[in-house]
Design a protein around this motif. Structure first.
Motif, PDB file in Angstrom:
ATOM      1  N   PRO A 509     -22.596  67.813  15.370  1.00 15.48           N
ATOM      2  CA  PRO A 509     -22.596  69.263  15.138  1.00 15.48           C
ATOM      3  C   PRO A 509     -23.387  69.695  13.906  1.00 15.48           C
ATOM      4  CG  PRO A 509     -20.604  68.342  14.241  1.00 15.48           C
ATOM      5  CD  PRO A 509     -21.365  67.182  14.819  1.00 15.48           C
ATOM      6  N   PHE A 510     -24.166  68.762  13.315  1.00 11.94           N
ATOM      7  CA  PHE A 510     -24.887  69.092  12.085  1.00 11.94           C
ATOM      8  C   PHE A 510     -26.082  70.006  12.330  1.00 11.94           C
ATOM      9  CE2 PHE A 510     -22.609  65.213  10.966  1.00 11.94           C
ATOM     10  CZ  PHE A 510     -22.083  65.539   9.725  1.00 11.94           C
ATOM     11  N   ASP A 511     -26.365  70.299  13.581  1.00 12.18           N
ATOM     12  CA  ASP A 511     -27.415  71.267  13.879  1.00 12.18           C
ATOM     13  C   ASP A 511     -26.944  72.704  13.650  1.00 12.18           C
ATOM     14  OD1 ASP A 511     -25.614  71.150  15.964  1.00 12.18           O
ATOM     15  OD2 ASP A 511     -27.126  71.228  17.552  1.00 12.18           O
ATOM     16  N   ASP A 512     -25.681  72.873  13.300  1.00 14.53           N
ATOM     17  CA  ASP A 512     -25.108  74.195  13.013  1.00 14.53           C
ATOM     18  C   ASP A 512     -25.107  74.398  11.495  1.00 14.53           C
ATOM     19  OD1 ASP A 512     -23.392  76.426  12.561  1.00 14.53           O
ATOM     20  OD2 ASP A 512     -22.329  76.018  14.437  1.00 14.53           O
ATOM     21  N   ALA A 513     -25.854  75.403  11.026  1.00 17.75           N
ATOM     22  CA  ALA A 513     -25.977  75.653   9.584  1.00 17.75           C
ATOM     23  C   ALA A 513     -24.626  75.940   8.945  1.00 17.75           C
ATOM     24  CB  ALA A 513     -26.940  76.805   9.333  1.00 17.75           C
ATOM     25  N   ARG A 514     -23.699  76.508   9.701  1.00 15.84           N
ATOM     26  CA  ARG A 514     -22.389  76.829   9.128  1.00 15.84           C
ATOM     27  C   ARG A 514     -21.637  75.558   8.727  1.00 15.84           C
ATOM     28  NH1 ARG A 514     -20.186  80.342  14.007  1.00 15.84           N
ATOM     29  NH2 ARG A 514     -21.078  78.483  15.021  1.00 15.84           N
ATOM     30  N   LEU A 515     -21.774  74.500   9.523  1.00 19.71           N
ATOM     31  CA  LEU A 515     -21.136  73.237   9.165  1.00 19.71           C
ATOM     32  C   LEU A 515     -21.729  72.689   7.875  1.00 19.71           C
ATOM     33  CD1 LEU A 515     -19.227  70.861   9.923  1.00 19.71           C
ATOM     34  CD2 LEU A 515     -21.191  69.835  11.075  1.00 19.71           C
ATOM     35  N   ARG A 516     -23.053  72.763   7.767  1.00 18.11           N
ATOM     36  CA  ARG A 516     -23.710  72.255   6.564  1.00 18.11           C
ATOM     37  C   ARG A 516     -23.311  73.081   5.349  1.00 18.11           C
ATOM     38  NH1 ARG A 516     -28.123  72.387  10.469  1.00 18.11           N
ATOM     39  NH2 ARG A 516     -29.142  74.092   9.318  1.00 18.11           N
ATOM     40  N   GLN A 517     -23.206  74.387   5.515  1.00 14.28           N
ATOM     41  CA  GLN A 517     -22.774  75.252   4.424  1.00 14.28           C
ATOM     42  C   GLN A 517     -21.338  74.929   4.009  1.00 14.28           C
ATOM     43  OE1 GLN A 517     -23.304  79.131   6.122  1.00 14.28           O
ATOM     44  NE2 GLN A 517     -25.551  79.034   6.062  1.00 14.28           N
ATOM     45  N   ALA A 518     -20.503  74.644   4.992  1.00 13.82           N
ATOM     46  CA  ALA A 518     -19.103  74.320   4.694  1.00 13.82           C
ATOM     47  C   ALA A 518     -19.004  73.053   3.854  1.00 13.82           C
ATOM     48  CB  ALA A 518     -18.315  74.169   5.989  1.00 13.82           C
ATOM     49  N   ILE A 519     -19.715  72.006   4.266  1.00 10.71           N
ATOM     50  CA  ILE A 519     -19.678  70.760   3.495  1.00 10.71           C
ATOM     51  C   ILE A 519     -20.204  70.996   2.094  1.00 10.71           C
ATOM     52  CG2 ILE A 519     -20.533  68.393   3.357  1.00 10.71           C
ATOM     53  CD1 ILE A 519     -20.638  68.358   6.408  1.00 10.71           C
ATOM     54  N   ASN A 520     -21.233  71.820   1.979  1.00 12.95           N
ATOM     55  CA  ASN A 520     -21.786  72.110   0.664  1.00 12.95           C
ATOM     56  C   ASN A 520     -20.738  72.728  -0.263  1.00 12.95           C
ATOM     57  OD1 ASN A 520     -24.219  72.335  -1.092  1.00 12.95           O
ATOM     58  ND2 ASN A 520     -23.746  74.516  -0.952  1.00 12.95           N
ATOM     59  N   HIS A 521     -19.856  73.555   0.300  1.00 14.58           N
ATOM     60  CA  HIS A 521     -18.784  74.150  -0.513  1.00 14.58           C
ATOM     61  C   HIS A 521     -17.686  73.150  -0.848  1.00 14.58           C
ATOM     62  CE1 HIS A 521     -19.959  78.291  -0.947  1.00 14.58           C
ATOM     63  NE2 HIS A 521     -20.149  78.455   0.353  1.00 14.58           N
ATOM     64  N   LEU A 522     -17.721  71.977  -0.232  1.00  9.63           N
ATOM     65  CA  LEU A 522     -16.714  70.950  -0.492  1.00  9.63           C
ATOM     66  C   LEU A 522     -17.211  69.892  -1.477  1.00  9.63           C
ATOM     67  CD1 LEU A 522     -15.419  70.485   3.169  1.00  9.63           C
ATOM     68  CD2 LEU A 522     -14.287  71.716   1.292  1.00  9.63           C
TER      69      LEU A 522
END
Length: 585
Positions: A509-522
């Motif tokens: 699911p890493f093709d979804d920018a929202r997932l990448r943004q979420a991990i960045n906030h973690l």
């Protein structure tokens, strides 16, 4: 650091994480494998850029760098490519530093939205030496730390060994010649062949032996070096479609790659190898023909120092420079060389013209960047085999010549008796030198012994026990102990490098920018700096370090204010994004 990030992800309840670790050189080979981008792993590694802001975005994110340098997971975004190109290429940005900075701000904002990579912190490079080492100063790029210190007249920088007097407030009047300096590095030297290696330790080792046409001071100003002088002779307002009439037609592979064994200098911007069976590309011979007809973006002329001797006795000429650039073709640094270089042309025995494809704001520093090799050796070896493990002694023009290497054990160099600056004197060799008459005409240390010690604690112990004189990159938890001791000196500087993780954007699911943004906030950036690196670093709220901010942002404070909320640790925001992703899947 990785364990902290993994723990933070686990605590949301959305992730099951596994951390895998490898010996450093195995890891580098693993993540640079072209197949790596398809396996769904999130690699963590470091980037060392340059004084140019483009090196902090292009290397990680430009499509041309897929499978090279630091674009590990196949990031291929044509809109982003255009933004990065518009900040670097073209007469407008080459002549207008303010416009260039504004366009880079567009790049940083785009990267913050797409979140292809998460930069954790800017490194604070540290080095620890015993008090026998005098005159040492930190250089903001780890791979040039010792080559800079051994002899840098552009900053009047010189180090020496004095085992009778303790280092402290030493100056040139205290300089002592001779002696051998013992160092320790944290990884094996993978290659002595500059265009066919990109790791920090190899570049550090090569810095004793090889030199470039130009050199930088600690502020990034460019000085002639093996080139006695250089000048920009011409700039033309063209784009890369101007080369269409000179291009060759080649096929493409099923994987969407250009199918040719030759170096692609310029692909036609309107062709797409992922969709087309054939594409137009400018190959090296095509590029030479274009230059002959007067089609190019920039022309820089380099007038070489005369009387410079290689370690094998050959004199440096334009033939060596042109042969070096040809040797770079299809090497590990070809992507970042041929993102600007069009071709190198010998004018006469001591004159070379380097041509840029289009007007390039970074051309002055980037065009002459390869270390210069010996043409005779190039003719005699296979590409990538300038290495003692292949029976080939590396040959350069540098102040030290290769002496001995035991793979994964140690490396030794000794002072070159006919080093050219000592033959000429710094005042004659460098017309720009206006330093003290006490500054020496070359390095003063007789030789270097470089121990290869991968374990940080073992290197630290070797320094404490007097087995080595200097090392770098040891555990930050021990630096305070060294700093409080009168027997050692700790040096540090914010570098042109940072640590980052990169998302496998081509794998769900890493093709979804929202997932990448979420991990960045973690990512607990402040905890990482304080707890893992003991304060020897700075959280990365923006993607650009201090040394590249001058030409890389219109307002560094405003950029940080804008981007910091997108990079701060925020579990609540991360969970909101994760819920959105989960709802859509």
């Amino acid at each position: 650091m990785v364990e902290l990030i993994a723990e933070s992800m686990e605590q949301t309840g959305y992730f099951n994480t596994t951390v895998e670790t490898y010996e450093w050189n195995t890891y580098v080979g693993r993540v640079l494998d072209p197949e790596y981008q398809n396996n769904g792993y999130v690699p963590c590694i470091g980037l060392s850029g340059t004084f140019n802001p483009g090196s902090f975005c292009n290397a990680l994110h430009h499509s041309d760098n897929v499978g090279q340098c630091c674009n590990l997971n196949g990031i291929n975004d044509s809109e982003l490519d255009d933004l990065m190109d518009s900040a670097r290429y073209g007469v407008e940005v080459a002549e207008d530093a303010e416009l260039r900075a504004e366009r880079y701000d567009e790049v940083w904002n785009y990267l913050a939205d797409e979140r292809y990579s998460s930069i954790t912190h800017f490194n604070l490079a540290t080095s620890v030496s015993n008090t026998d080492l005098h005159g040492f100063e930190m250089w903001p790029f780890q791979e040039g730390m010792y080559s800079y210190n051994m002899f840098a007249p552009q900053d009047e920088q010189i180090m020496w060994v004095d085992r009778e007097n303790a280092a402290g407030d030493s100056d040139l009047s205290d300089l002592s010649e001779g002696g051998t300096l013992s160092l320790a590095v944290g990884a094996n030297i993978e290659s002595f062949d500059p265009p066919h290696s990109t790791d920090t330790t190899s570049t550090l080792a090569q810095g004793f032996i090889y030199e470039g046409l130009t050199a930088n001071d600690a502020q990034g100003n460019v000085y002639p070096w093996l080139a006695e002088s250089y000048e920009l002779r011409d700039t033309q307002d063209i784009d890369r479609t101007a080369y269409a009439d000179y291009m060759s037609t080649v096929g493409t592979t099923e994987e969407g790659a250009i199918d040719t064994d030759e170096q692609v200098v310029v692909p036609h911007p309107e062709d797409n190898p992922a969709e087309d069976d054939e594409v137009r590309v400018l190959l090296p011979d095509d590029a030479a023909e274009a230059v002959e007809d007067g089609t190019y973006g920039m022309q820089y002329r380099y007038n070489l120092q005369e009387g410079v001797e290689f370690h094998n006795g050959d004199e440096l000429t334009a033939e060596d420079v042109v042969a070096t650039f040809e040797y770079v073709e299809n090497s590990d640094i070809s992507a970042q060389t041929f993102d600007s270089l069009l071709t190198a042309v010998q004018v006469d025995e001591y004159t070379v013209d380097l041509y840029a494809q289009v007007a390039d704001a970074e051309a002055e520093r980037e065009l002459p960047s390869p270390l210069i090799l010996n043409a005779t050796q190039i003719e005699e070896v296979e590409k990538g085999n300038i290495d003692p493990r292949e029976g080939n002694t590396p040959i350069g023009t540098g102040p030290y010549e290769f002496s001995e290497f035991e793979d994964a054990q140690y490396y030794e160099v000794t002072k070159f008796d006919n080093y050219w600056t000592e033959q000429k004197g710094v005042s004659e060799a460098f017309s720009w030198f206006d330093g003290s008459s006490d500054f020496p005409d070359g390095p003063v240390i007789d030789g270097f012994e470089v121990e290869i010690v991968p374990d940080d604690s073992t290197r630290s112990g070797a320094l404490q026990n007097g087995e080595i004189d200097s090392t770098y990159g040891i555990n930050t938890s021990t630096l305070d102990d060294f700093d409080s001791s009168e027997e050692f000196l700790v040096y540090s500087v914010e570098t042109g490098g940072y640590e980052y993780i990169q998302y496998p954007v081509n794998v769900a699911p890493f093709d979804d920018a929202r997932l990448r943004q979420a991990i960045n906030h973690l990512i607990p950036r402040e905890r990482i700096v304080e707890n893992v690196f003991s304060g020897y670093g700075r959280p990365a709220w923006t993607p650009i370090p201090q040394l590249a901010q001058g030409s890389g942002t219109a307002d560094a404070e405003a950029l940080e204010e804008e981007l910091r909320p997108m990079n701060e640790y925020n579990v609540e925001r991360a969970e909101e994004l994760l819920e959105q992703v989960a709802a859509d899947n």
